[in-house]
Design a protein around this motif. Structure first.
Motif, PDB file in Angstrom:
ATOM      1  N   LEU A  91       0.467  -1.381  -0.197  1.00 18.55           N
ATOM      2  CA  LEU A  91       0.027   0.062  -0.022  1.00 18.55           C
ATOM      3  C   LEU A  91       0.930   1.223  -0.321  1.00 18.55           C
ATOM      4  N   LEU A  92       2.375   1.004   0.524  1.00 19.58           N
ATOM      5  CA  LEU A  92       2.874   2.526   0.725  1.00 19.58           C
ATOM      6  C   LEU A  92       4.152   2.262   0.081  1.00 19.58           C
ATOM      7  N   LEU A  93       4.617   0.911  -0.069  1.00 14.79           N
ATOM      8  CA  LEU A  93       5.997   1.398  -0.997  1.00 14.79           C
ATOM      9  C   LEU A  93       5.822   0.596  -1.969  1.00 14.79           C
ATOM     10  N   ARG A  94       4.864   1.307  -3.070  1.00 18.37           N
ATOM     11  CA  ARG A  94       4.507   0.800  -4.074  1.00 18.37           C
ATOM     12  C   ARG A  94       5.700   1.375  -5.282  1.00 18.37           C
ATOM     13  N   GLY A  95       6.307   2.091  -4.657  1.00 19.38           N
ATOM     14  CA  GLY A  95       7.845   3.095  -5.609  1.00 19.38           C
ATOM     15  C   GLY A  95       8.562   1.195  -6.266  1.00 19.38           C
ATOM     16  N   ARG A  96       8.318   0.668  -5.471  1.00 13.62           N
ATOM     17  CA  ARG A  96       8.763  -0.248  -5.723  1.00 13.62           C
ATOM     18  C   ARG A  96       8.618  -0.855  -7.116  1.00 13.62           C
ATOM     19  N   ASP A  97       7.390  -0.868  -7.265  1.00 14.81           N
ATOM     20  CA  ASP A  97       6.673  -1.500  -8.121  1.00 14.81           C
ATOM     21  C   ASP A  97       6.079  -0.761  -9.408  1.00 14.81           C
ATOM     22  N   ILE A  98       6.188   0.813  -8.996  1.00 11.66           N
ATOM     23  CA  ILE A  98       5.472   1.879 -10.423  1.00 11.66           C
ATOM     24  C   ILE A  98       6.839   2.831 -10.374  1.00 11.66           C
ATOM     25  N   PRO A  99       7.782   2.897 -11.385  1.00 15.39           N
ATOM     26  CA  PRO A  99       8.862   3.898 -11.867  1.00 15.39           C
ATOM     27  C   PRO A  99       8.493   5.532 -11.753  1.00 15.39           C
ATOM     28  N   ASP A 100       9.084   5.904 -11.130  1.00 16.23           N
ATOM     29  CA  ASP A 100       9.093   7.099 -10.752  1.00 16.23           C
ATOM     30  C   ASP A 100       7.421   7.380 -10.995  1.00 16.23           C
ATOM     31  N   LEU A 101       7.251   6.834  -9.493  1.00 15.45           N
ATOM     32  CA  LEU A 101       6.212   7.196  -8.869  1.00 15.45           C
ATOM     33  C   LEU A 101       5.830   8.506  -8.510  1.00 15.45           C
ATOM     34  N   HIS A 102       7.041   8.806  -7.931  1.00 11.06           N
ATOM     35  CA  HIS A 102       7.896  10.064  -7.495  1.00 11.06           C
ATOM     36  C   HIS A 102       6.905  11.817  -8.325  1.00 11.06           C
ATOM     37  N   LEU A 108       4.015  13.728 -10.728  1.00  8.73           N
ATOM     38  CA  LEU A 108       3.074  14.164  -9.934  1.00  8.73           C
ATOM     39  C   LEU A 108       1.873  13.221 -11.621  1.00  8.73           C
ATOM     40  N   SER A 109       2.566  12.768 -12.748  1.00 10.06           N
ATOM     41  CA  SER A 109       1.705  12.292 -13.953  1.00 10.06           C
ATOM     42  C   SER A 109       1.902  10.960 -13.626  1.00 10.06           C
ATOM     43  N   VAL A 110       2.594  10.081 -13.276  1.00  7.41           N
ATOM     44  CA  VAL A 110       2.814   9.389 -12.787  1.00  7.41           C
ATOM     45  C   VAL A 110       2.219   8.848 -11.141  1.00  7.41           C
ATOM     46  N   TYR A 111       1.559   9.403 -10.473  1.00 14.42           N
ATOM     47  CA  TYR A 111       1.502   8.882  -9.853  1.00 14.42           C
ATOM     48  C   TYR A 111      -0.763   9.457  -9.782  1.00 14.42           C
ATOM     49  N   GLN A 112      -0.448  10.365 -10.779  1.00 15.74           N
ATOM     50  CA  GLN A 112      -1.951  10.394 -11.198  1.00 15.74           C
ATOM     51  C   GLN A 112      -2.515   9.144 -12.059  1.00 15.74           C
ATOM     52  N   ALA A 113      -1.071   8.859 -12.729  1.00 15.12           N
ATOM     53  CA  ALA A 113      -1.481   7.394 -13.648  1.00 15.12           C
ATOM     54  C   ALA A 113      -2.361   6.280 -12.263  1.00 15.12           C
ATOM     55  N   GLY A 148      -3.653   6.807 -10.184  1.00 17.74           N
ATOM     56  CA  GLY A 148      -4.754   6.669  -9.031  1.00 17.74           C
ATOM     57  C   GLY A 148      -4.933   7.830  -8.507  1.00 17.74           C
ATOM     58  N   GLY A 149      -3.831   8.719  -8.258  1.00 15.70           N
ATOM     59  CA  GLY A 149      -2.996   9.514  -7.289  1.00 15.70           C
ATOM     60  C   GLY A 149      -4.398  11.094  -6.792  1.00 15.70           C
ATOM     61  N   TYR A 150      -3.838  11.586  -6.060  1.00 15.34           N
ATOM     62  CA  TYR A 150      -5.313  12.137  -5.689  1.00 15.34           C
ATOM     63  C   TYR A 150      -5.889  12.612  -5.834  1.00 15.34           C
ATOM     64  N   GLU A 151      -6.845  10.951  -6.400  1.00 21.17           N
ATOM     65  CA  GLU A 151      -8.457  10.585  -6.164  1.00 21.17           C
ATOM     66  C   GLU A 151      -8.573  11.143  -4.605  1.00 21.17           C
ATOM     67  N   ALA A 152      -7.882  10.045  -4.038  1.00 25.58           N
ATOM     68  CA  ALA A 152      -8.448  10.064  -2.378  1.00 25.58           C
ATOM     69  C   ALA A 152      -8.748  11.622  -1.938  1.00 25.58           C
ATOM     70  N   LEU A 153      -8.249  12.449  -2.712  1.00 32.31           N
ATOM     71  CA  LEU A 153      -8.148  13.725  -2.016  1.00 32.31           C
ATOM     72  C   LEU A 153      -9.663  14.309  -2.963  1.00 32.31           C
ATOM     73  N   LYS A 154      -9.818  14.386  -3.708  1.00 29.19           N
ATOM     74  CA  LYS A 154     -11.236  14.489  -4.358  1.00 29.19           C
ATOM     75  C   LYS A 154     -12.100  13.605  -3.614  1.00 29.19           C
ATOM     76  N   ARG A 155     -12.279  12.785  -3.601  1.00 28.40           N
ATOM     77  CA  ARG A 155     -13.437  11.572  -3.190  1.00 28.40           C
ATOM     78  C   ARG A 155     -13.148  12.470  -1.167  1.00 28.40           C
TER      79      ARG A 155
END
Ligand code: FMN
Ligand code: SF4
Ligand code: FES
Lengths: 168, 435
Positions: free
Chosen positions: B3-14, B16-21, B23-30
């Motif tokens: 749930l947290l160390l997702r950077g190990r599975d998703i390159p360049d998660l830092h 914003l575009s990758v994070y948003q792709a 699901g990033g910031y969807e929780a904030l919208k919710r």
């Protein structure tokens, strides 16, 4: 280099803008003073105190409270070697002793060429990559003495080359 | 399950575009589509507990914040200075937006007016990275002024510490941020109360890992979070494994995973060659590497039943070669160095413990010395302004009770034999000035 130098103006302003109270900028400004003077000099303390509207003795006591502010001049490279428990279980104490011997210094001392100041520090959150250190607060991890010796000699050669280039 | 160390599975998660792709910031919208109180209820229902050490339920802490105060703060504890802890560093380096998003959801839930992220000074490069992330998030409307058009504004700032373990203690952290000496404060008032927080305003202090769980909870629901872990310890935990370990590092696993699975299956330890384990860095009671201990689930409740704590889950493993007197001395040196000097039992107690342990290790100790340090430690516990005083007593009390032979070997008179060799105590001890 004084904190009033134009090059620091924008950075100081951006720190002051973060807090409702000028006093809160004392820590970021002490870092800038350390950068400007090479250490937290009395002049630096005075300037931080003026900008943060604090008493210089309070600024000085804050500088003394934290280990990352240096109240004395040091070598060009500050080597902060972690010898805390997890690193020590992986050879960090021996590594640190060998490093001291190689540089011919004691804890807190500076090598004769004035380049390297060594100190031991507590856990730096890199325990899975022991032995490790921070050099000028940059991580150097998974070290051994062979790597360290090579790195030290590179720094020395670099300086020698630069010195010759300037005809010094 | 990550749930947290997702950077190990998703390159360049830092980015914003990758994070948003992903699901990033969807929780904030919710969250912003919900009432603040509903967000608090959701986090309460998830059972999320603080990951900084004490395990306090996050949603409950948020609900303590008075609703009608005009100014409120969120302070993110990124001081990460407990010996053996290196999880917040990986979370922030590889998945920084999830922490920022979590902090902003917390800020919405308590209607905060600003977020401060307090990083240990040695993490200045992570501070730079976070500044970039914050700027990106602001430009996209997720932070700063009028967030997502809601009319609610909340800037996010970073602040660097400068090398003081005590500034991880929440009230000391707030003092440090204010620009006074970073020493713990008398409580009550607590940070969540008016008068006790940052600039005397009500403040939620949460650890990096705690807040990084929050977007996942909002996106997947409290029930899904509760489905991971145990009844009283929901979710995953990042376990930092160090010491005598073939594969040291961070392991994110469900809470309740047996210690044996973590240390043997994941980290590669030989279960026959574990003498002792510090489950929560230097601050929690040490336990022996017995089968009973290895079969204990890594949950808050089971570790407590074992007589220790899960704490920050920085697990330091020591093999059969390690002298526990040396360990006690090592950990004591840490606390002696880090005592802020404000209360006498802690300042003086750590100083004397360190001195006597040095004497014992040098082979100059007497049998009474072991009793002496045990008494000094027991008298310190519970008498100090902050928990550091208790932390400093633990390594003495629990190494002596679990490994008495290691101490006796140093102090028993052995006329004909040589004293056991001890690792040389470190030179040069700096003491922090007392205020
Ligand atoms: C001496 C001392 C040091 C601490 N250091 C840290 C630390 O480095 N990081 C951290 O998150 N919490 C640390 N804590 C715990 C904090 O005081 C606080 O409980 C925590 O940040 C609350 O967040 P949480 O509920 O999300 O865990 C420390 C506590 C004490 C007594
Ligand atoms: S217990 Fe120790 S660290 Fe905590 S306030 Fe007292 S002197 Fe400072
Ligand atoms: S013990 Fe050395 S980095 Fe943690």
């Amino acid at each position: 280099m004084s904190l009033h130098d134009p090059r620091y103006k924008a950075r100081i302003a951006s720190h002051l803008a973060k807090y409702p109270d000028k006093r809160s900028a004392v820590m970021p400004l002490l870092y800038i003073a350390q950068e400007a003077y090479g250490w937290v000099s009395p002049k630096g303390v005075q300037e931080v105190a003026e900008i943060c509207e604090m008493d210089p003795t309070q600024v000085k006591s804050i500088a003394g409270f934290y280990t990352m502010y240096s109240e004395r001049t040091k070598g060009r490279y500050w080597l902060h070697v972690c010898t805390d428990l997890p690193c020590a279980l992986n050879g960090a104490e021996t590594f640190y002793r060998e490093l001291q011997d190689y540089l011919g210094v004691e804890e807190g001392g500076t090598s004769e060429d004035g380049l390297f100041t060594v100190e031991h520090v507590m856990c730096l959150a890199a325990c899975d990559k022991a032995p490790m250190l921070q050099c000028n607060f940059r991580y150097m991890e998974s070290l051994d003495m062979e790597k360290m010796k090579a790195w030290i000699e590179e720094r020395r050669a670099e300086l020698e080359a630069a010195g010759q280039g300037q005809g010094a | 399950m990550r749930l947290l160390l997702r950077g190990r599975d998703i390159p360049d998660l830092h980015q914003l575009s990758v994070y948003q792709a992903n699901g990033g910031y969807e929780a904030l919208k919710r969250a912003l589509a919900m009432q603040p109180a509903e967000v608090i209820d959701e986090v309460k229902a998830s059972g999320l507990r603080g990951r900084g050490g004490a395990g306090f339920p996050a949603g409950v802490k948020w609900s303590f914040i008075p609703q009608n105060e005009p100014i409120k703060y969120v302070a993110v504890n990124a001081d990460e200075s407990e010996t053996g802890t290196f999880k917040d560093r990986e979370i922030m380096e590889d998945n920084p937006h999830q922490m920022i998003e979590g902090a902003l959801i917390c800020a919405w839930a308590i209607q905060a007016t600003a977020v401060y992220i307090y990083l240990r000074g040695e993490f200045w490069d992570i501070g730079d990275l976070l500044e970039d992330c914050i700027a990106e998030a602001e430009a996209a409307g997720f932070a700063g002024k009028n967030i997502l058009g809601s009319g609610w504004s909340c800037p996010v700032y970073t602040h660097l510490g400068a090398g003081a373990y005590i500034c991880g203690e929440e009230s000391a952290m707030l003092s440090s941020l204010e620009g006074v000496l970073g020493q713990p404060r008398v409580r009550p008032p607590f940070p969540a109360q008016k008068g006790g927080g940052l600039y005397k305003e009500a403040t939620v202090v949460n650890n990096v890992e705690t807040l990084t769980n929050v977007p996942w909870i909002l996106s997947n629901g409290a029930a899904a979070f509760r489905a991971i872990g145990t009844e009283q310890s929901a979710g995953t935990k990042v376990f930092c494994v160090s010491g005598h370990v073939p594969r040291p590092g961070n392991y994110e696993l469900p809470l309740g995973t047996p210690l044996r699975e973590l240390l043997v299956d994941h980290a590669g330890c030989d279960p026959e060659n574990i003498k002792a384990i510090l489950p929560s860095g230097g601050s929690g009671p040490i336990v022996p590497g017995t089968d009973e201990v290895l079969d204990t689930p890594l949950s808050y409740e089971a570790m407590q039943d074992l007589g220790t704590i899960l704490g920050s889950a920085s697990i330091i493993v020591m093999d059969n070669t390690v002298d526990m007197t040396w360990v006690a001395s090592k950990v004591t040196k840490f606390f002696t160095h880090e005592s802020c000097g404000k209360c006498t039992p802690c300042r003086e107690g750590t100083y004397w413990l360190d001195k006597v342990l040095d004497r014992i290790l040098a082979g100059e100790g007497k049998p009474e010395d072991v009793q002496l340090i045990d008494n000094v430690a027991k008298n310190m516990a519970g008498t100090t302004l902050c928990a550091l005083g208790d932390f400093a007593a633990n390594p003495i009390i629990h190494t002596i009770s679990n490994f008495p032979d290691d101490f006796n070997a140093h102090v028993q008179p052995k006329p004909e034999e040589e004293k056991p060799a001890a690792s040389a105590p470190r030179r040069g001890r700096r003491r922090r000035a007392s205020a």
